[in-house]
Design an enzyme around this catalytic site. Structure first.
Site, PDB file in Angstrom:
ATOM      1  N   SER A  77      12.110  -4.866 -24.511  1.00  0.00           N
ATOM      2  CA  SER A  77      13.493  -5.185 -24.149  1.00  0.00           C
ATOM      3  C   SER A  77      13.517  -6.524 -23.419  1.00  0.00           C
ATOM      4  O   SER A  77      13.085  -7.528 -23.982  1.00  0.00           O
ATOM      5  CB  SER A  77      14.101  -4.056 -23.305  1.00  0.00           C
ATOM      6  N   THR A  78      13.966  -6.571 -22.176  1.00  0.00           N
ATOM      7  CA  THR A  78      14.096  -7.826 -21.447  1.00  0.00           C
ATOM      8  C   THR A  78      12.769  -8.574 -21.383  1.00  0.00           C
ATOM      9  O   THR A  78      11.762  -8.033 -20.944  1.00  0.00           O
ATOM     10  CB  THR A  78      14.590  -7.571 -20.011  1.00  0.00           C
ATOM     11  N   HIS A 132      15.394  -4.562 -28.174  1.00  0.00           N
ATOM     12  CA  HIS A 132      16.820  -4.428 -27.863  1.00  0.00           C
ATOM     13  C   HIS A 132      17.506  -5.776 -28.041  1.00  0.00           C
ATOM     14  O   HIS A 132      17.248  -6.725 -27.300  1.00  0.00           O
ATOM     15  CB  HIS A 132      17.006  -3.938 -26.420  1.00  0.00           C
ATOM     16  N   MET A 179      13.593  -3.750 -19.112  1.00  0.00           N
ATOM     17  CA  MET A 179      14.168  -2.920 -18.060  1.00  0.00           C
ATOM     18  C   MET A 179      14.544  -1.560 -18.628  1.00  0.00           C
ATOM     19  O   MET A 179      14.753  -1.398 -19.828  1.00  0.00           O
ATOM     20  CB  MET A 179      15.390  -3.599 -17.440  1.00  0.00           C
ATOM     21  N   ASP A 233      13.585   3.250 -21.938  1.00  0.00           N
ATOM     22  CA  ASP A 233      13.546   3.557 -23.360  1.00  0.00           C
ATOM     23  C   ASP A 233      12.129   3.373 -23.897  1.00  0.00           C
ATOM     24  O   ASP A 233      11.490   2.353 -23.652  1.00  0.00           O
ATOM     25  CB  ASP A 233      14.519   2.641 -24.116  1.00  0.00           C
TER      26      ASP A 233
END
Length: 356
Positions: free
Chosen positions: A178-179, A204, A297, A300
């Site tokens: 993600s991030t 994401h 972050m 997930d």
């Protein structure tokens, strides 16, 4: 009382500056300390206000957001969240911003309804909080030694050939991020040889960005990188990026494993969700799967990676020191989902060692 995170907004629209200010100030732990309409004003306010986080518009008069970001990351690296419209035209620009060192990005808010505005405000605040504690890389591009198309990889990971696994007879690699993940995935894949096992990736990202992301990676990495369309037979030497509009899973077809896409409801607030991909790997691939969870972050992918490990898969998590945001890998590590933690620059070598 805890000190509030100090935010500087940089946007050429007075309406947008006002809207972002209202949303950010509504959070008890955040505070907008200033707003700038152009790069020159932003530079002056950074010097006088010393903000913790910057929100930066991609398009501004005079010096645009990308040029300003490049200078900022060279001279005074700090956490930056890019604000851009979710269009195909801006996806390349936003990916460039992430390459230059921006922590994350968010689209421009659309006043479709009070509900959508509320969701936007929640996402904005969450990204600023994550940025505040992110590890900012500054202005330097990751040095890689892997080959591009047509060349020979000199990386340790490629020193020994990977097995051919086109029909699913060998290992399959599953990765979630993600991030900070766009650059982490790039670094991981540039250490992977052209004849690698199939790799399925969930990052994401909005649907207008994933095709550009796949195309960008395809030009940088030895394996072929594509945005998954659904129902493709998994082939060795190919990386499948989940499209931003659908969950991606693996399924067993008549002549081997295939990709499967689903527009089902978000899981852990995400579609695509890493847990959905990892769960399918645990159920269908088991011991032949290799799971990798990178920077991001939230949580997930943590439970899915645990289920993969319980099904006999080898599992890896990025270590805290090399993460932009040590969220998803941390959650996975804490519940025992991660068999081995390692630095990002060693991840490709370690993963390829277990698939040989």
């Amino acid at each position: 009382m805890a000190t509030k995170t100090r935010v500087l907004i940089v946007d050429d629209s007075a309406l947008m500056r006002g809207l972002l200010t209202t949303m950010i100030n509504a959070a008890p732990d955040l505070e907008v300390v200033g707003a700038a309409q152009d790069a020159q004003t932003a530079r002056d306010l950074i010097k006088t206000l010393n903000p913790d986080v910057l929100t930066l518009d991609v398009h501004m008069p005079g010096m645009d957001g990308i040029e300003f970001l490049e200078r900022l990351m060279r001279l005074r690296p700090m956490p930056v969240v890019m604000v851009s419209s979710y269009t195909g035209a801006t996806s390349e620009t936003t990916l460039k911003a992430l390459e230059l060192g921006a922590v994350d990005f968010i689209g421009k808010p659309r006043a479709d309804s009070a509900h959508s505005m509320g969701n936007y405000a929640e996402e904005l605040v969450e990204k600023i909080r994550a940025a505040r504690h992110a590890r900012v890389r500054g202005r330097h591009l990751v040095a890689t030694t892997a080959a591009t198309k047509g060349g020979r990889s000199m990386s340790v990971a490629a020193a020994s050939p990977a097995p051919s696994t086109g029909s699913g007879g060998g290992k399959i690699i599953f990765l979630g991020a993600s991030t900070g993940g766009t650059e982490a995935i790039k670094e991981f894949l540039t250490g992977i040889p052209a004849n690698c096992p199939p790799i399925m990736i969930v990052q994401h990202m909005p649907e207008t960005f994933t095709a550009s992301f796949a195309k960008r990676l395809d030009g940088l990495c030895a394996p072929t990188v594509v945005e998954a369309r659904g129902n493709e037979r998994l082939e060795s030497g190919t990386v499948y990026i989940a499209p931003g509009h659908s969950h991606m899973m693996i399924r067993r077809g008549s002549n081997g494993f295939q990709t499967e896409l689903s527009a089902a409801d978000p899981v852990n607030r995400h579609r695509p969700s890493v847990d959905v991909l990892f769960d399918s790997a645990a159920q269908l691939v088991g011991r032949q799967a290799v799971g990798v969870i990178l920077t991001g972050m939230g949580k997930d992918g943590a439970q899915g990676l645990l289920r993969m490990r319980q099904a006999g898969a080898r599992t890896f998590g990025q270590d805290e020191a090399s993460c932009v945001v040590y969220g998803m890998p941390r959650e996975a590590f804490l519940i025992g989902a991660v068999e081995e933690q390692c630095a990002l620059d060693d991840m490709a070598r370690r993963v390829m060692a277990v698939v040989r």
